[in-house]
Design an enzyme around this catalytic site. Structure first.
Site, mmCIF file in Angstrom:
data_model
loop_
_atom_site.group_PDB
_atom_site.id
_atom_site.type_symbol
_atom_site.label_atom_id
_atom_site.label_comp_id
_atom_site.label_asym_id
_atom_site.label_seq_id
_atom_site.Cartn_x
_atom_site.Cartn_y
_atom_site.Cartn_z
ATOM 1 N N CYS A 101 47.126 43.337 32.441
ATOM 2 C CA CYS A 101 47.004 44.794 32.526
ATOM 3 C C CYS A 101 48.307 45.468 32.103
ATOM 4 O O CYS A 101 48.300 46.458 31.362
ATOM 5 C CB CYS A 101 46.629 45.200 33.948
ATOM 6 S SG CYS A 101 46.317 46.968 34.146
ATOM 7 N N CYS A 198 42.092 43.923 41.421
ATOM 8 C CA CYS A 198 41.567 45.279 41.587
ATOM 9 C C CYS A 198 40.091 45.385 41.212
ATOM 10 O O CYS A 198 39.355 46.170 41.809
ATOM 11 C CB CYS A 198 42.398 46.276 40.792
ATOM 12 S SG CYS A 198 42.280 46.118 38.997
#
Length: 363
Positions: A101, A198
């Site tokens: 990410c 997440c």
């Protein structure tokens, strides 16, 4: 400077944005919508990027008096992070999605959009320190060792880090950030930290993989090839794993078994005693090197960390240039356990990050 403040909806990013404003920068708050499920709700400290997080980010921006926008990066996140996560596990490797990410979304897609709009930097709530000089950015561990995130930031590279601000790098304790948020009137002062992955909000990584990859049954074997049990997907196992093997009988000597190897092509998981996990050499590819003052081909006495919150292990590290790109050879001073392909190996010299690479093999 004109600064994009990445507002996740948590306390760290809110205080980081507040510090950027206080430093005199022209700050605009950006919440990255990364989930394709617009109705997703946060569950305690699990998950992030939910509708609650977007609302919390907006309230923080209002209190700070800065413009606020939501950018939908869910397609990029799915393509560059979630799919990579699935492909890596499907190949029997152990990825770190936070690393991807940072590499592909926060310090690439977000930073590139910001630069196209005339912004100079992206400020985030990461715990790490940056120094900028004529030789480029230097990345260091945070002053708060328990929250240090330099491990997942090294992959951003020199270009990504040259456009980054980490206003929390000098914070000595997370409690100080919460106290500062409360003093500034930020309503997220007591909000729980998010943890785990997440996009796996319930924390069930094996279930997430099974739902996305389907069942791929196979055998669990010992080092001699004797079948000990069966599994529904080798991708759900990782090197060093002890729990959840589902074996109904102990080893002949009564000692626990650990996952030694995962072969997803053959749908085979190999288990054995802990001592067979010991590793003295690590090979790694996809090198991202930050320290231009430490040239290739020169062995360097350093320390290597293979987990985000693990220890750094003394080693001799050699970076080598080849036809297919640079590789990293790590000779550990003492053997360590649980090294798996796909993990990031981050090289430290004291508190300074020299670079990182993706583990491809061990010996």
């Amino acid at each position: 400077m004109r600064v994009l403040a990445a507002l996740s909806g948590g306390v760290d990013s809110a205080v980081a944005a507040a510090r950027a404003v206080e430093a005199g920068h022209e700050v605009v708050g950006i919440h990255m919508a990364l989930s394709r499920n617009r109705a997703e709700h946060r569950s305690g400290s699990r998950g992030c990027c939910s509708i609650e997080d977007a609302s919390d980010a907006r309230r923080a921006a209002d209190i700070l008096g800065i413009p606020y926008y939501v950018w939908d990066l869910s397609e990029q996140f799915d393509d560059l992070v979630v799919k990579d996560f699935l492909e890596e596990y499907s190949a029997g490797r152990t990825p770190n999605p936070c690393v991807r990410c940072n590499e592909h979304v926060k310090f690439s897609v977000l930073a590139d959009r910001g630069r196209a709009l005339g912004f100079d930097a992206v400020a985030t709530g990461h715990y790490a320190r940056l120094e900028h000089d004529g030789a480029g950015p230097r990345l260091f561990r945070s002053a708060e060792p328990d929250k240090d995130q330099s491990y997942v930031l090294a992959v951003a590279g020199r270009e990504g880090l040259s456009r980054a601000l980490f206003p929390l790098g000098d914070v000595a304790a997370k409690a100080d950030v919460r106290a500062e948020a409360e003093a500034r009137g930020l309503p997220v002062a007591a909000k729980p930290d998010s943890y785990d992955i997440c996009f796996v909000a319930d924390g069930d990584t094996a279930g997430f993989l099974r739902e996305r990859l389907g069942e791929r049954p196979g055998e669990i074997v010992d080092t001699d090839g004797a079948v000990l049990g069966e599994h529904t997907g080798a991708y759900a196992y990782t090197v060093g794993q002890r729990k959840g093997l589902g074996l109904n009988r102990p080893a002949p000597d009564g000692r626990p078994r650990y996952v030694l190897d995962v072969d997803t092509r053959a749908a085979r998981v190999v288990v054995g005693p802990a001592e067979l996990l010991s590793t003295r050499r690590i090979d790694a590819t996809d090198v991202v090197w930050l320290a231009e003052d430490h040239p290739a081909e020169v062995p360097t006495e350093a320390a290597v960390q293979i987990r985000a919150h693990g220890a750094a292990h003394p080693a001799v590290v050699t970076r080598t240039a080849g036809d297919d790109g640079e590789t990293l050879a790590v000779e550990l001073r003492e053997p360590i356990r649980g090294v798996a392909a796909g993990q990031s190996a981050v090289v430290y010299l004291g508190d300074r990050v020299l670079g990182q690479a993706t583990i491809s093999g061990r010996g």
